[in-house]
Design a protein around this motif. Structure first.
Motif, short mmCIF file in Angstrom:
data_model
loop_
_atom_site.label_atom_id
_atom_site.label_comp_id
_atom_site.label_asym_id
_atom_site.label_seq_id
_atom_site.Cartn_x
_atom_site.Cartn_y
_atom_site.Cartn_z
N ALA B 29 5.11 0.31 -5.26
CA ALA B 29 4.05 0.11 -3.83
C ALA B 29 4.32 -1.49 -3.70
CB ALA B 29 3.41 1.46 -4.68
N ILE B 30 3.28 -1.25 -1.93
CA ILE B 30 3.16 -2.22 -1.84
C ILE B 30 1.73 -2.57 -1.99
CG2 ILE B 30 2.78 -4.24 -0.30
CD1 ILE B 30 5.55 -3.49 0.80
N LEU B 31 0.77 -3.29 -3.33
CA LEU B 31 -0.76 -3.46 -2.76
C LEU B 31 -1.31 -4.05 -1.94
CD1 LEU B 31 -3.32 -2.03 -3.86
CD2 LEU B 31 -2.85 -4.21 -5.58
N SER B 36 -6.81 2.62 0.27
CA SER B 36 -5.90 3.57 0.26
C SER B 36 -4.97 4.28 -0.50
CB SER B 36 -5.21 3.89 1.04
OG SER B 36 -6.09 3.52 2.85
N LEU B 37 -3.96 2.55 -0.75
CA LEU B 37 -3.67 3.46 -2.15
C LEU B 37 -4.17 3.55 -4.41
CD1 LEU B 37 -0.30 3.06 -3.31
CD2 LEU B 37 -0.47 0.64 -3.45
N MET B 38 -5.59 2.41 -4.21
CA MET B 38 -6.05 3.03 -5.25
C MET B 38 -6.50 4.27 -5.60
SD MET B 38 -5.33 -0.20 -7.20
CE MET B 38 -6.76 0.50 -7.95
N GLY B 110 -9.47 -3.97 3.70
CA GLY B 110 -8.54 -3.20 3.82
C GLY B 110 -7.31 -4.00 4.73
N THR B 111 -6.08 -4.49 4.88
CA THR B 111 -5.42 -4.80 6.42
C THR B 111 -5.00 -4.11 7.29
OG1 THR B 111 -3.67 -4.10 4.91
CG2 THR B 111 -4.70 -6.33 3.96
N LEU B 112 -3.93 -4.61 8.19
CA LEU B 112 -3.37 -4.11 9.23
C LEU B 112 -2.35 -3.10 8.60
CD1 LEU B 112 -2.86 -3.49 12.47
CD2 LEU B 112 -2.01 -6.09 11.94
N ALA B 123 -5.95 7.20 11.80
CA ALA B 123 -6.34 5.51 11.55
C ALA B 123 -6.16 5.50 13.12
CB ALA B 123 -5.06 4.92 10.78
N GLU B 124 -7.08 4.08 13.72
CA GLU B 124 -7.08 3.58 14.87
C GLU B 124 -6.27 2.99 14.93
OE1 GLU B 124 -9.70 3.69 12.35
OE2 GLU B 124 -10.90 5.22 13.55
N LEU B 125 -5.70 1.95 14.62
CA LEU B 125 -4.88 1.19 14.36
C LEU B 125 -3.41 1.21 14.40
CD1 LEU B 125 -5.47 -1.64 11.90
CD2 LEU B 125 -6.37 -1.69 14.11
C1 LIG Z 1 -14.33 5.25 2.77
C2 LIG Z 1 -12.94 4.90 3.67
C3 LIG Z 1 -13.26 5.11 5.23
C4 LIG Z 1 -12.22 4.55 5.80
N1 LIG Z 1 -11.52 4.71 7.49
C5 LIG Z 1 -10.85 4.34 8.27
C6 LIG Z 1 -11.06 4.40 9.50
O1 LIG Z 1 -12.07 5.45 9.40
N2 LIG Z 1 -9.86 4.38 9.82
C7 LIG Z 1 -8.56 4.11 9.27
O2 LIG Z 1 -7.64 3.11 9.94
N3 LIG Z 1 -8.93 3.46 8.21
C8 LIG Z 1 -10.17 3.91 7.25
N4 LIG Z 1 -9.55 3.94 5.72
C9 LIG Z 1 -8.81 2.82 5.67
C10 LIG Z 1 -8.18 1.69 6.06
O3 LIG Z 1 -8.53 1.04 6.93
C11 LIG Z 1 -6.93 1.22 4.18
O4 LIG Z 1 -7.70 0.10 3.99
C12 LIG Z 1 -5.99 1.82 5.37
O5 LIG Z 1 -5.66 2.02 5.97
C13 LIG Z 1 -4.73 0.75 4.53
O6 LIG Z 1 -4.97 -0.69 4.11
P1 LIG Z 1 -4.66 -1.32 3.03
O7 LIG Z 1 -4.23 -2.51 3.01
O8 LIG Z 1 -6.35 -0.87 2.22
O9 LIG Z 1 -3.34 -0.72 2.20
P2 LIG Z 1 -3.11 -0.71 0.91
O10 LIG Z 1 -4.45 0.91 -0.04
O11 LIG Z 1 -3.42 -1.95 -0.11
O12 LIG Z 1 -1.84 0.33 1.09
C14 LIG Z 1 -1.43 1.42 1.87
C15 LIG Z 1 0.00 1.73 1.42
O13 LIG Z 1 0.68 1.00 2.61
C16 LIG Z 1 1.30 1.01 1.94
N5 LIG Z 1 1.34 -1.05 2.53
C17 LIG Z 1 0.03 -1.50 2.53
N6 LIG Z 1 0.80 -2.79 3.29
C18 LIG Z 1 1.90 -3.22 3.25
C19 LIG Z 1 3.09 -3.81 3.73
N7 LIG Z 1 2.56 -5.46 4.01
N8 LIG Z 1 4.45 -3.37 4.02
C20 LIG Z 1 4.59 -1.92 3.74
N9 LIG Z 1 3.58 -1.36 3.09
C21 LIG Z 1 2.77 -1.67 2.96
C22 LIG Z 1 0.80 0.76 0.20
O14 LIG Z 1 2.36 0.20 -0.72
C23 LIG Z 1 0.42 1.67 0.03
O15 LIG Z 1 1.50 2.90 0.25
C24 LIG Z 1 -10.62 4.41 5.36
C25 LIG Z 1 -10.93 3.87 3.54
C26 LIG Z 1 -11.69 3.79 3.59
C27 LIG Z 1 -12.01 3.71 2.05
#
Ligand SMILES: Cc1cc2nc3c(=O)[nH]c(=O)nc-3n(C[C@H](O)[C@H](O)[C@H](O)COP(=O)(O)OP(=O)(O)OC[C@H]3O[C@@H](n4cnc5c(N)ncnc54)[C@H](O)[C@@H]3O)c2cc1C
Lengths: 779, 293
Positions: B29-31, B36-38, B110-112, B123-125
């Motif tokens: 899994a990519i971190l 969301s992943l943690m 959090g990332t795009l 999710a919005e994006l």
């Molecule tokens: C309390 C809370 C509220 C939130 N509210 C919202 C909200 O209102 N709207 C919203 O949109 N989101 C919300 N989120 C989610 C947030 O935006 C997350 O950060 C986002 O959905 C995932 O981004 P991340 O970088 O943290 O991904 P990670 O948690 O690191 O990864 C998520 C998943 O994507 C995969 N992944 C990550 N990066 C890549 C990549 N570059 N290529 C391929 N796979 C990849 C990972 O393997 C994993 O399966 C919320 C999260 C929390 C904890």
């Protein structure tokens, strides 16, 4: 005055259970039933036990020999039938999340790895989940061989309610549904149990509200002397009632430490907290109110079905919630005829139990909804209706139909203060203007009575070992400073500061010259801990008397030293003064040093006591009633039906206020929890008993950004039965807030002809009440 | 709530990351931001054997514009996109929508790419990228692959991304001055995932709608263009009462809402329709043409 410990806590220097290490400690994790109701057999633990780092896998087979089962028994309610409960379930699991096995390992992660390898054979049984279904005579039983899920039935009648309803000019009725919610303290439950076989001693650090009671139960369950069981509650990161019970996990961890002869730590994670801490509320209430031609309430009738979960919680019983609600129904009003029926129902869910403001929010919501309805059928403002029906000051003391002695209450004064505070006529005008602009806005009021600082009667007659006494020991240090050991518990509410101020005033020193220690059964006298908003009213009273004793000792020695009489001296700010002129004579540090180091300078036989103690519990008044009124202004989003609280006001009478800052923050925090109860918080189960609110993404807490400004004001009517006059203040916010919000929402909905009768208030229901969504099928 | 055991790898270049991903594929899994992943690891919902942490890979968080294209790196943090002046100019829809994404602390990490790869229906994006007609650039050892956002999202938490691919970048057409955007959503509390949300993009020619793209979040399993709804708005000034009514009823006919008892489908439809009208009206109102807030 801010509390002295604030700096330490905000600096991250708090010492919660997980911050306390013990040499050689190992970590526990529980295997929990995935089913709401099932028979099971643990068939193989060898794979789990073989993981490197696993110390031991324990099941009921191992725990039962060192710890017998327990059962909630109330001697004064002999009909109450609650099944036996064990640290680890044996062959039958009766709620999802019930612990059935325990892994002890070098880390929590390893323990969790091992859990996945324990082999269990499950055979699912039908489960009793929904409250209505579980209460039916032919319901699926929540335990095998249970004849009925009705754990307890209680009926009370006073006066002639039937006649009052028959003669009534108006009868209004409501059916209100209150969902399950839970406490969600910042610090989850946690325990570190260290059994030392060489001394047969058990030292327990636990996040709990009553160290002494916990000590007694542990000693009894483990067959030990309480002298060998030391319970220490250091910093507690919130409790709200969920940490006053005996949970299987805590007992299992102590038993495991006993078996292993080494320290075992268990810290509940958030999922475990949300799914195994006691839940609260869950009532379906049908209530009626009779009003005569002069607009006086003549009778109230309440039928309450209350959900208990799988067991009536040990040792205080889940039924306390409903009993407390029935006692508080109609609280602010004078009425003579009352009928109450309660059925407390076992279900295959987590236990419910005492949680902040136990039952009172339910009572306030029912009463104040009926009051609104009654005023509406009479075509008058509910304020006028309240003012007419309030129990007047001159009628007190008055005994309510449920036998509560109503004293020192200030209903009219609180409402008057509230009307000024909200600028009532102007606010109503403003609301009219907003409504003309198309906004959906409402104002809701809720008067309430809350019974606080519970005395000996409640649990004493049930033979539950709940201390009605508190103890305070004071020691004069050679520096003129005072060290105190108190039997109250500091759970984040700030009583440590309150007690320091009381002792300081009683002795005549500055508050920062008093150090208050609490929470260690090896150090503090036996006492009641923290619950029922008792700290200021009970421990505070003890602290005052202890402080006066120490002051007298100091004045007597000083008089001897100064060759005068104690009555001609005063003690203020750590200095002995001449009572008439105020001239300083001697510092108390000098007095203390003389007694401690140079007693030969004193007249022979002076024998001044530099340590004093006092214990006391109230024998009059089983509860101290308090009162107040809350108001909530809300706006409803016409698109989504979401309720936004715009403003909230509280006028509260908790008697003598010791620290206004602490009291106001208790009120505000309580209001926020009450708003959570009204709008957000719910413990959901699916029809087959799968728990659906195990994370904070599913269990919605009120968040700061969504909370309104909360204005707090006070009326002070001291309790006439004590010197200090303090009553409970910690739960009043929670008591009245749900009722006020519910009334506000229904005020906003009134022009649309809709109404909400369930909490938390769902935006879907609000849209239905607005006529924007069709009514629920079957409703 | 402790994650199961996994190996942790922290590649220093994109090439290294892609190689590792190619080797471990479905076991990895990519971190990225981990927001969301943690939690999924801690709840043991995700049990990857290998975690490939892309936080050290350079350039992956670049935000830049070249000509009529805005490029957003896969690891661009929500808050960096939110605060970027280039984004505000070339894709203001993202700026408006990101205000609704979670809370400050979560947006800092959090990332795009994480948000798009996760494809949470609320999710919005993802919905915004569909509305913006963006292209998602997936990289693997074999090279790059461009996927239109409209074809990227396949359903609940499902995308066309292959196990050996990293979401490297998103290319968004930079909006000309003839484009206008609107966004709004309903969430239970501030920062919560939406119960329904609407993103609208409109290009006008001589005061009539010439192009229109609409997508929703929180209502269906995954975002898609609402073509039947878009049609209702074409060739007329934006925000006429008749067109709004037509668009609302087209929306009701088109939607296949998520089922659920707590939030029944009819509720999602109802708020989606009301939001659509609210967003269009706000876009049509001259003062707040750009931002609906
Ligand atoms: C309390 C809370 C509220 C939130 N509210 C919202 C909200 O209102 N709207 C919203 O949109 N989101 C919300 N989120 C989610 C947030 O935006 C997350 O950060 C986002 O959905 C995932 O981004 P991340 O970088 O943290 O991904 P990670 O948690 O690191 O990864 C998520 C998943 O994507 C995969 N992944 C990550 N990066 C890549 C990549 N570059 N290529 C391929 N796979 C990849 C990972 O393997 C994993 O399966 C919320 C999260 C929390 C904890």
């Amino acid at each position: 005055m801010p509390r002295a410990s604030t700096r330490r806590l905000v600096a991250g220097r708090g010492r919660y259970v997980d911050d306390i290490p013990a040499k050689g400690e190992v970590y526990a994790a529980f295997l929990r039933s995935p089913h709401a109701h099932a028979a099971f057999e643990v068939v193989n633990i060898s794979a789990a036990a073989a993981i490197p780092g696993v110390v031991r896998v324990l099941t009921a087979e191992n725990i039962d020999p060192v710890c017998p089962p327990w059962k909630c028994v109330l001697r004064n309610a002999p009909d109450l039938q609650s099944p036996e409960q064990r640290p680890l379930a044996r062959r039958q699991a009766v709620f999802q999340g019930e612990p059935i096995a325990l892994v002890v390992a070098q880390s929590r992660a390893i323990a969790e790895d091992a859990l996945e390898l324990i082999e269990v054979e499950w055979s699912e049984r039908p489960a009793a989940i929904s409250l209505e279904a579980a209460a039916m005579p032919d319901a699926v039983p929540a335990h095998e061989n249970l004849k009925s899920n009705i754990c307890w039935r209680f009926e009370h009648r006073s006066g002639d309610p039937d006649k009052a309803f028959a003669d009534a000019e108006h009868v209004v009725l409501r059916r209100l549904v209150f969902a399950r919610k839970t406490g969600v303290p910042l610090e989850p439950r946690g325990i570190l149990a260290s059994y030392d076989p060489s001394t047969n001693g058990l030292i327990v650090h636990v996040s709990h509200q009553m160290p002494h009671q916990f000590q007694l139960h542990l000693a009894e369950l483990l067959g030990m002397s309480p002298l060998d069981v030391r319970v220490i509650c250091s910093d507690i990161g919130g409790a709200f009632g969920i940490k006053m019970h005996i949970y299987p996990e805590e007992v299992a961890v102590c038993a495991a430490s006993r078996i292993l002869g080494r320290p075992v730590k268990f810290i509940a994670d958030r999922v475990e907290s949300l799914s195994s801490d006691v839940h609260a509320r869950e009532h379906i209430v049908e209530a009626r109110m009779a009003v005569n031609t002069s607009g006086m309430i003549t009778a109230i009738d309440v039928d309450d079905i209350q959900g208990l979960g799988a067991y009536s919680v040990y040792p205080r019983s889940s039924t306390a919630e409903a009993m407390s609600a029935l006692r508080a129904v109609g609280g602010p009003y004078r009425f003579d005829n009352y009928h109450a029926l309660l059925r407390s129902v076992l279900q295959n869910k987590v236990m419910t139990g005492q949680y902040r403001s136990v039952g009172h929010p339910v009572a306030a919501a029912i009463t104040e909804a009926l009051v609104e309805d009654a005023a509406a059928v009479r075509g008058e403002d509910s304020i006028v209706f309240r003012q007419r029906n309030f129990l007047p000051t001159e009628a007190m003391p008055w005994v309510s139909p449920m036998g509560a002695r109503m004293i020192d209450l200030s209903h009219h004064a609180c409402l008057e203060r509230m009307l000024t505070l909200v600028d009532y006529p102007r606010l109503r005008q403003e609301i009219d203007t907003w409504r003309q602009e198309g906004r959906i806005v409402g104002l809701g009021l809720a008067s309430f009575v809350e019974f606080t600082a519970t005395g000996a009667e409640a649990y004493g007659r049930a033979h539950v070992p709940v201390s009605s006494l508190d103890g305070v020991m004071l020691t004069m240090e050679p520096t003129g400073e005072v060290r105190a050991q108190c039997s109250a518990s500091e759970i984040g509410q700030g009583i440590q500061q309150g007690l320091a101020q009381i002792i300081a005033d009683a002795v005549g020193v500055r508050a920062d010259k008093v150090r208050v220690a609490l929470g260690d059964t090896a150090a503090s006298p036996h006492g009641g801990g923290a619950w029922s908003s008792r700290g200021a009213a009970i421990t505070g009273e003890v602290a005052w008397t202890a402080g006066r004793k120490l002051r007298n000792e100091l004045l007597n020695v000083a008089a001897a030293m100064l060759q005068t009489t104690a009555t001609s001296l005063d003690l203020r700010d750590g200095r002995i003064l001449a009572a008439d002129t105020g001239a300083e004579r001697i510092a108390i540090g000098d007095v203390a040093r003389t007694v401690i180091f140079h007693p030969y300078d004193l007249p022979a036989g002076t024998n001044a006591q530099m340590s004093v103690s006092h214990t006391w519990g109230r024998d009059a008044d089983p509860f101290l009633p308090t009162n107040g009124v809350q108001a909530s202004l809300v706006e409803i989003d016409p698109i989504s039906g979401l309720v936004r609280p715009l403003r909230h006001w509280v006028v509260e009478d908790c008697g003598r206020i010791i620290n206004p800052l602490l009291v106001d923050e208790q009120i505000r925090g309580g209001v926020v929890q009450g708003i959570g109860e009204a709008l957000y918080e719910i413990c959901r189960y699916t029809e087959d008993g799968q728990y659906g609110s195990g994370t904070l993404a599913d269990y919605l807490l009120p968040m700061a950004a969504d909370m309104p400004d909360i204005v707090v004001a006070h009326v002070e009517t001291p309790y006439s039965g004590s010197q200090l006059g303090a009553k409970g203040a910690g739960e009043a916010g929670t008591c009245g807030a749900p009722a006020a919000v519910l009334n506000a929402v229904n005020d906003a909905l009134r022009p649309f002809g809709g109404r909400i009768d369930a909490m938390p208030i769902s935006p879907v229901d609000v849209l239905r009440a607005l006529g924007k969504l069709p009514a629920k099928a079957g409703a | 709530m402790k994650p199961p055991r996994f190996d942790y790898l922290r590649p220093q270049t994109l090439a290294e990351a892609l190689e590792l991903l190619d080797r471990h594929g479905g076991d990895a899994a990519i971190l990225a931001g981990g927001q969301s992943l943690m939690p999924m690891l801690n709840l043991r919902v995700a049990q990857p054997a290998v975690l490939i942490d892309i936080n050290a890979v350079p350039e992956l968080d670049r935000i830049g514009r070249s000509g009529d294209r805005l490029s957003l790196g896969g690891r661009a943090r929500h808050n960096d996109v939110f605060r970027s002046a280039e984004v505000a100019q070339a894709a203001p829809l993202l700026t408006v929508a990101l205000e609704h994404v979670a809370h400050e602390a979560i947006r800092n990490r959090g990332t795009l790419g994480g948000s798009l790869a996760l494809a949470d229906p609320a999710a919005e994006l993802p919905a915004c990228m569909v509305c913006l007609d963006a292209e998602i650039v997936a990289a693997s050892v074999k090279g790059e692959r461009r996927i239109p956002a409209g074809a990227f999202f396949q359903g609940l938490y499902t995308t066309t991304l292959e196990p050996n691919e990293i979401l490297a970048r998103v290319d968004v057409p930079a909006a000309g001055t003839d484009w206008r955007f609107g966004f709004d959503e309903v969430a239970r509390r501030r920062g919560d995932f939406a119960m329904a949300g609407v993103a609208v993009a409109v290009r006008e020619e001589s005061k009539a709608v010439a192009e229109c793209r609409i997508s929703l979040l929180g209502v269906e399993m995954s975002p898609r263009r609402m073509e039947a709804v878009e049609m209702c708005l074409l060739d007329a000034p934006l925000g006429t009462a008749a067109n709004i009514v037509a668009a609302q009823s087209a929306l009701r006919d088109t939607l296949e809402p998520i089922e659920g008892s707590e939030i029944p489908p009819e509720y999602r439809i109802q708020i989606a329709r009301e939001l659509l009208a609210r967003v269009i009206r706000a876009m049509a109102a001259p003062v707040s043409g750009k931002r609906t807030h």
